[in-house]
Scaffold this active site. Structure first.
Site, PDB file in Angstrom:
ATOM      1  N   ALA A   1       0.842  -1.187   0.000  1.00  0.00           N
ATOM      2  CA  ALA A   1       0.000   0.000   0.000  1.00  0.00           C
ATOM      3  C   ALA A   1       0.879   1.238   0.000  1.00  0.00           C
ATOM      4  CB  ALA A   1      -0.892   0.014   1.239  1.00  0.00           C
TER       5      ALA A   1
ATOM      6  N   ASN B   1      -0.215   7.976  -0.182  1.00  0.00           N
ATOM      7  CA  ASN B   1      -0.472   9.263  -0.838  1.00  0.00           C
ATOM      8  C   ASN B   1      -1.482  10.071  -0.030  1.00  0.00           C
ATOM      9  OD1 ASN B   1       0.907   8.084  -3.173  1.00  0.00           O
ATOM     10  ND2 ASN B   1      -0.979   6.898  -3.363  1.00  0.00           N
TER      11      ASN B   1
ATOM     12  N   HIS C   1      -1.366   1.467   9.273  1.00  0.00           N
ATOM     13  CA  HIS C   1      -0.021   1.920   8.903  1.00  0.00           C
ATOM     14  C   HIS C   1      -0.096   3.133   7.953  1.00  0.00           C
ATOM     15  CE1 HIS C   1       4.296   1.104   7.772  1.00  0.00           C
ATOM     16  NE2 HIS C   1       3.887   1.766   6.689  1.00  0.00           N
ATOM     17  N   GLU C   2      -0.869   2.993   6.904  1.00  0.00           N
ATOM     18  CA  GLU C   2      -0.915   4.078   5.911  1.00  0.00           C
ATOM     19  C   GLU C   2      -1.573   5.329   6.489  1.00  0.00           C
ATOM     20  OE1 GLU C   2       0.987   3.482   3.638  1.00  0.00           O
ATOM     21  OE2 GLU C   2       1.017   1.288   3.700  1.00  0.00           O
TER      22      GLU C   2
ATOM     23  N   HIS D   1       0.775   7.415   8.473  1.00  0.00           N
ATOM     24  CA  HIS D   1       1.627   8.255   7.617  1.00  0.00           C
ATOM     25  C   HIS D   1       0.964   9.591   7.271  1.00  0.00           C
ATOM     26  CE1 HIS D   1       4.960   5.625   6.801  1.00  0.00           C
ATOM     27  NE2 HIS D   1       4.290   4.742   6.087  1.00  0.00           N
TER      28      HIS D   1
ATOM     29  N   GLU E   1       8.843   5.014   8.174  1.00  0.00           N
ATOM     30  CA  GLU E   1       8.441   3.598   8.127  1.00  0.00           C
ATOM     31  C   GLU E   1       8.554   2.903   9.485  1.00  0.00           C
ATOM     32  OE1 GLU E   1       6.704   2.839   5.911  1.00  0.00           O
ATOM     33  OE2 GLU E   1       7.248   4.065   4.184  1.00  0.00           O
TER      34      GLU E   1
HETATM   35  N1  BES Z   1       5.481   3.975   2.011  1.00  0.00           N
HETATM   36  C1  BES Z   1       5.267   2.572   1.900  1.00  0.00           C
HETATM   37  C2  BES Z   1       5.091   2.097   0.489  1.00  0.00           C
HETATM   38  C3  BES Z   1       6.374   1.889  -0.254  1.00  0.00           C
HETATM   39  C4  BES Z   1       7.147   0.781   0.006  1.00  0.00           C
HETATM   40  C5  BES Z   1       6.804   2.771  -1.206  1.00  0.00           C
HETATM   41  C6  BES Z   1       8.331   0.584  -0.676  1.00  0.00           C
HETATM   42  C7  BES Z   1       7.980   2.596  -1.884  1.00  0.00           C
HETATM   43  C8  BES Z   1       8.754   1.473  -1.624  1.00  0.00           C
HETATM   44  C9  BES Z   1       4.022   2.158   2.693  1.00  0.00           C
HETATM   45  O1  BES Z   1       3.688   3.001   3.738  1.00  0.00           O
HETATM   46  C10 BES Z   1       4.332   0.824   3.312  1.00  0.00           C
HETATM   47  O2  BES Z   1       5.191   0.774   4.133  1.00  0.00           O
HETATM   48  N2  BES Z   1       3.647  -0.223   2.902  1.00  0.00           N
HETATM   49  C11 BES Z   1       3.889  -1.563   3.379  1.00  0.00           C
HETATM   50  C12 BES Z   1       2.759  -2.069   4.205  1.00  0.00           C
HETATM   51  C13 BES Z   1       2.904  -1.792   5.656  1.00  0.00           C
HETATM   52  C14 BES Z   1       1.734  -2.324   6.454  1.00  0.00           C
HETATM   53  C15 BES Z   1       4.188  -2.302   6.244  1.00  0.00           C
HETATM   54  C16 BES Z   1       4.055  -2.452   2.175  1.00  0.00           C
HETATM   55  O3  BES Z   1       3.799  -1.982   1.066  1.00  0.00           O
HETATM   56  O4  BES Z   1       4.470  -3.573   2.340  1.00  0.00           O
HETATM   57 ZN    ZN Z   2       4.901   2.874   5.385  1.00  0.00          ZN
END
Ligand code: BES
Ligand code: ZN
Length: 859
Positions: free
Chosen positions: A269, A272, A304-305, A308, A327
């Site tokens: 996810a 944005n 999580h999102e 952010h 993160e």
């Molecule tokens: N900001 C990240 C998405 C992302 C990940 C963008 C890698 C660019 C490169 C998002 O907030 C995120 O961390 N998503 C995780 C899920 C979360 C519950 C740990 C994911 O995509 O695995």
């Molecule tokens: Zn994240």
């Protein structure tokens, strides 16, 4: 690294204040056109303006100074730096100017930048245009100043077919006719924000909506026909948003929060601002076909999102070096939110297994990296979206929260977010906020945890004078231990518990060693546990007497679940490091036969599984299976196959996990039952409960042949729910014969598997000890294709990282040679980590193989 150009930052003298941006994606031709006017502030006169641009065709550029337009003489592209420079005939005066750019590009199929996603509806392929900009791919959609600290406001307009839905970060304010069946959707101005958080989406969507009690409109968008799968996500989002509003004490600043399920999506996810995108399996929940573990995953991803939206979007890291602020923090606070929404889910115990556990594993390597790491090139930036930034980051935040106490922790966050709203920060700003609120030496204490790699092993020793503890960096590979020496000690918030009433003493250990107060001396009928609640980021080793004294409190559960988990985990890690013989660790594990906690069992299953993989090709492997069955026997009987009325969330998770283990280690009754259930599945009628499907599919595959393979692949192709596809795909890697495994590998790169899912399918085969060689051969053979598809993205390291499962030095050599000839950008560190793991596995096996074989004979 030689390839790295360290001067990647744009000039500080040219600052964008505002962008007016119009994009017109064409879903049929897969092209897009764009036009933008950037309001710039020039701190000095200049003839050249440089900004980011990648794979864009810039048609014309002009500056407008005092209503006069001047075209750029020349456009110079620098492919390596991913920039375009506009050169003007004469100097542009300093002050505010406007830059008008007309450009075009391709909606790619690589799930980055501005890209095209597809799905099938009523037998016809349909398309969506969507974006994924983090970390450095906004520059693939429009020329921009693509650094997190260069914030500006944005007026976005999307030109789309009249029947399409257009989504961006804010709400539409004006929709006008455009001609040729199109409309212009103009969105309200965004807050001051970073480019990586923009989103532009167009396609056919349906949605559900609801308001939070604070009045924010929350909507979940899905492709047609999936609205009934969006309800849980909607409720979760509404409640999480209210939770954060209150917790951070800052209202969510936009009138709407959209969440969009995208059929092709590289990550899980993306946060944005106001337009959060998800892969379908991380957002949608089918009332009839989704499992409890998917439900938990969806809640976690949303929490999580949404975290952010404050931590990351409102306050943003100054540069990617501080990515962990985003993160690591979101990976911590997601648990706080979900725990508050679903208190019975026991999320914090699960944290200790999921995040803390994986972080301790990775960070035990010589080839780890400090949380704060210098990064320049996009490949280096992509590389740090890893376990260190996420899970170690989350774990040290949890350690700090424990040290500060709930209230100071929350107030520190509030102070930090308020002070830096719409701005950018580095790690030290967060420490300063906590320090101000708590009066404790946070910066001094935390700098060692973020600035240096690794973590300590605390060794307890006993003498006439009482107990003492010394600290030293922990390495999982005994060879790396020689590196230990002059490193500064960590500041460790330490809690120790003693005896049945578990009186807890808290200390801050700052030196290399400390003597404990004599009140903590341990008598004959007492016990002593360091790191109560496993709140610290370190491991502990005890002398034999104290270790043995912990067996009873494990059995009778005087120790809490997190402590029981931590004890077996640290012993298992000590076996890999060569400090404890494997058979002693297995004997210790036998004391957990009465265990009933889901998370503790998850830890045991993973520990036993690692040893299983290590010895999978040895002649005594079957004896090990029998031993494992004896460990699981009691709990397997207890959980059974049938759910009980009113049973809790973690009891359901426990059943799935235990049956999976019991079947995998070969229990005949479990296998027979799984087969029976599988035989009842009909093409459009699956009577197996979603919580048991992965168990049934995996066991049937593991002991199955061509017939089962054919049925599972047919089910895979017919499944419309992404979650169901994932479950089946996992099982397709579990067969024992080469023929089906080869077919699964071929399937992974075929049109029947989405590019986003390929690595997951290959991983299924690779994790199977009988499939690992085949998977590696397959990846090697098709390497060019993998490189082309996943380029410098995150997926490539996921793939390469699987190599850590091998345990022969010969294989390590071969892998090293391969990547020397075929470099994997953004996965260079992962390759080194995998090699280190392989050598460590090999040494472990060589050390303990004989003893284990003999010991298993006596079981
Ligand atoms: N900001 C990240 C998405 C992302 C990940 C963008 C890698 C660019 C490169 C998002 O907030 C995120 O961390 N998503 C995780 C899920 C979360 C519950 C740990 C994911 O995509 O695995
Ligand atoms: Zn994240």
């Amino acid at each position: 690294m030689a390839k790295t150009n360290r001067n990647v930052r744009l000039s500080p003298d040219i600052k964008p204040l505002h962008y007016a941006l119009t994009l017109k994606p064409d879903l049929e031709s897969s092209l897009f056109e764009g036009e933008e006017i950037i309001h710039l502030f020039l701190a000095k006169p200049t003839k050249t303006i440089t900004l980011h641009s990648k794979d864009l065709d810039i048609e014309s550029v002009q500056v407008i100074v005092d209503k006069e337009g001047i075209f750029a003489l020349k456009i110079k592209y620098d492919e390596k730096a991913e920039t375009a420079s506009f050169i003007f005939a004469k100097g542009i005066p300093k002050g505010e100017i406007r830059l008008k750019i007309i450009f075009r590009g391709v909606l790619n199929e690589k799930m980055r930048g501005f890209y095209r996603s597809s799905y099938v509806l009523d037998g016809k392929t349909r398309h969506i245009a969507t974006t994924q900009f983090e970390a450095v791919d906004a520059r693939r959609a429009f020329p921009c100043f693509d650094e997190p600290a260069i914030k500006a406001t944005f007026d976005v307009s999307l030109i789309v077919p009249k029947a399409s839905v257009a989504i961006s970060n804010t709400v539409p304010t004006e929709i006008t006719e455009y001609g040729s069946g199109h409309k212009v959707v103009k969105f309200a101005r965004t807050p001051k924000m970073s480019t990586y958080l923009l989103a532009f989406i167009a396609g056919d969507f349906e949605h559900v909506e609801k308001r939070t009690k604070e009045g924010v409109l929350v909507r979940v968008f899905v492709t047609p026909g999936k609205k009934h799968q969006a309800k849980f996500a909607l409720d979760c989002a509404v409640r999480s948003l209210s939770f954060y509003n209150k917790y951070f004490n800052i209202p969510y600043p936009l009138p709407v929060l959209d969440m969009i399920a995208i059929p092709d999506f590289a990550a899980g996810a993306m946060e944005n601002w106001g337009a959060v995108t998800y892969r379908e399996s991380a957002l949608l929940l089918d009332p009839e076909h989704s499992s409890t573990s998917t439900k938990q995953r969806v809640a976690i991803v949303i929490a999580h999102e949404l975290a952010h939206q404050w931590f990351g979007n409102l306050v943003t890291m100054e540069w990617w070096t501080h990515l962990w602020l985003n993160e690591g923090f979101a990976s911590y606070i997601e648990y706080l939110a979900v725990d508050s929404l679903f208190p019975k889910w026991d999320m914090w115990t699960q944290f200790v297994y999921g995040d803390l556990g994986v972080a301790l594993d990775l960070d035990a390597l010589k080839n780890t990296h400090p949380i704060e790491v210098n990064v320049h090139h996009p490949d280096e930036i992509n590389e740090i979206f890893d376990t260190v930034s996420y899970s170690k980051g989350a774990s040290i935040i949890r350690m700090l929260a424990g040290y500060l106490g709930e209230r100071d922790f929350r107030d520190g966050l509030r102070h930090y977010l308020k002070k830096h709203s719409y701005g950018n920060t580095s790690t030290v700003h967060l420490w300063e906020a906590f320090e101000k609120v708590s009066g404790k030496p946070v910066t001094r204490m935390m700098s060692g945890w973020t600035g240096r790699p690794g973590y300590p092993l605390l060794t307890v020793s006993e003498s006439k004078n009482g107990l003492s503890i010394k600290q030293e960096r922990f390495f999982s590979n005994p060879i790396s231990k020689k590196l230990n020496g002059s490193e500064r000690p960590w500041s460790i918030p330490l809690s120790v518990g003693k005896g049945a009433k578990a009186k807890v003493t808290k200390l801050l250990m700052e030196g290399r060693s400390i003597s404990l107060p004599s009140a903590l001396a341990v008598g004959n009928n007492s016990w002593f546990k360091v790191n109560v609640g496993e709140s610290g980021f370190f491991r502990t080793s005890y002398p034999k007497r104290l270790q043995d004294a912990l067996k009873d409190p494990i059995k009778n559960k005087q120790l809490g679940a997190t402590d029981r988990l931590g004890l077996v985990r640290d012993i298992m890690a000590a076996t890999e490091a060569g400090d404890v013989v494997t058979t002693d660790a297995l004997e210790f594990a036998e004391h957990y036969k009465n265990e009933t906690d889901y998370t503790v069992w998850a830890e045991l299953a993973s520990d036993l599984g690692r040893i299983k993989r290590l010895i999978a090709h040895e002649i005594f492997a079957e004896k090990y299976d029998r031993f494992a069955l004896s460990v699981f026997a009691k709990i397997a009987k207890k959980v059974g196959w049938e759910s009980r009325p009113g049973e809790g969330h973690t009891e359901i998770l426990l059943r799935t996990m235990i049956l999976m283990q019991y079947g995998a280690y070969g229990d005949p009754a479990t296998i027979a039952r799984a087969r029976r259930m599988f035989s009842r599945i009909k093409p459009h009628d699956n009577p197996v409960h979603p919580d048991l499907r992965s168990v049934v599919y995996n066991i049937v595959a593991k002991y199955g042949k061509g017939k089962e393979y054919a049925k599972l692949t047919a089910m895979y192709k017919a499944a419309t729910l992404h979650e169901e596809k994932n479950r089946i795909a996992g099982a397709l890697g579990a067969f024992k014969d080469k023929a089906p495994l080869k077919k699964t590998l071929a399937l992974s790169m075929s049109k029947d598997v989405r590019s986003q899912d390929t690595i997951g399918v290959i991983a299924g085969v690779w994790r199977n000890p009988l499939g690992a060689d085949l998977a590696w051969e397959f990846v090697k053979k098709d390497w060019k294709k993998f490189l082309d598809r996943y380029g410098s993205g995150h997926d490539l390291s996921r793939l390469v990282g699987l190599a850590e499962l091998f345990s022969s030095p010969k294989r390590a050599g071969e892998i090293r040679d391969f990547f020397k000839k075929n470099p994997a950008p953004s996965a260079t560190r992962t390759v080194e980590q995998a090699l280190e793991k392989i050598y460590s596995n090999a040494a472990w096996l060589a050390r303990d193989k004989k003893k284990l074989a003999t010991w298993l004979l006596d079981q």
